[in-house]
Enzyme design. Sequence first.
Site, PDB file in Angstrom:
ATOM      1  N   SER A 186       1.173  -1.094   0.034  1.00  0.00           N
ATOM      2  CA  SER A 186       0.615   0.389   0.318  1.00  0.00           C
ATOM      3  C   SER A 186       0.869   1.138  -0.260  1.00  0.00           C
ATOM      4  CB  SER A 186      -1.155  -0.519   1.139  1.00  0.00           C
ATOM      5  OG  SER A 186      -2.238   1.220   1.318  1.00  0.00           O
TER       6      SER A 186
ATOM      7  N   ASP B 106     -10.279  -5.517  -3.482  1.00  0.00           N
ATOM      8  CA  ASP B 106      -9.436  -4.104  -2.587  1.00  0.00           C
ATOM      9  C   ASP B 106     -10.585  -3.320  -2.295  1.00  0.00           C
ATOM     10  OD1 ASP B 106      -8.360  -2.045  -2.043  1.00  0.00           O
ATOM     11  OD2 ASP B 106      -5.998  -3.466  -2.594  1.00  0.00           O
TER      12      ASP B 106
ATOM     13  N   HIS C 233      -7.380  -5.377   0.422  1.00  0.00           N
ATOM     14  CA  HIS C 233      -6.530  -5.122   1.100  1.00  0.00           C
ATOM     15  C   HIS C 233      -5.047  -5.891   2.217  1.00  0.00           C
ATOM     16  CE1 HIS C 233      -4.060  -1.197   0.293  1.00  0.00           C
ATOM     17  NE2 HIS C 233      -3.954  -0.969   1.170  1.00  0.00           N
TER      18      HIS C 233
END
Length: 278
Positions: free
Chosen positions: A147, A224, A256
């Site tokens: 991320s 996600d 995610h």
Amino acid sequence: MELLQNNKSFDGEQRIYAFESHVLKNSTKFGIYLPSQALQGQSCPALFYLAGLTCNEETFAIKAHAQRLAAQLGLILITPDTSPRGEGVAEGDHWDIGQGAGFYINATQAPWAEHFQMESFIVDELYQLVNQEFDIQQDSIGIFGHSMGGHGALTLAFKYPEKFKSVSAFAPICAPSQCPWGEKAFSNYLGDDREEWLQHDATALIQAKGALFSDILIDQGFSDQFYSQLNPALLQQACDAVGQKLSLREHQGYDHGYYFIQSFIDDHLQFHAVQLQA
């Protein structure tokens, strides 16, 4: 450097250290996994892992389940915190800015600039420290992340290819100058000059610098919850334009979080092991 925690894991050791950072102007922590090979005096390749928003130096060690294969492959895993922390360090008004959200850049704007120098911390101070303190193969160091940390891994790899031989990411923020997370962070940390933002944007860096790595591995889940912020298609377009090989793998049903990372962590460690020994 003070050893705070040491746990045996797959015949290696998972450690947490603290030290006074001159770059961050405060005490900071980092995690390191040392496989048995390193404990026995063997020089080993190493991977820096950059975690995402709200995470810290322990998140990957606890949640990713990477130690088993790292032990087999003889990989050292280095996990810095995601930002400066502590008394006197500026705090944001939300979880996506400030402490826990350093974005792996050097801030230029008040009140962030005094402490939020995460790019220099990673590539200069921590990089030098771990190479001094541990027996790392200095020409076999890779970087990966998740991320916000995926953004950091990609950008630092393309800025400092002399330091990082391999790069991969899980669900990275591929074009932060074109998504709300990045726009908020960059406007706070860097100001309003969008040209400056592009120096910290993986898609723009690849377009500017061209192909630097034999391959980049990216895993992305189609379920996600932050998919609209991540823009993997823009990264693919940039790589295609300059001839940079990108192995972008998109997976149905994955979100995610760290269950997603656990599912594909072995592939990333094996990818780096091959790249680092090439």
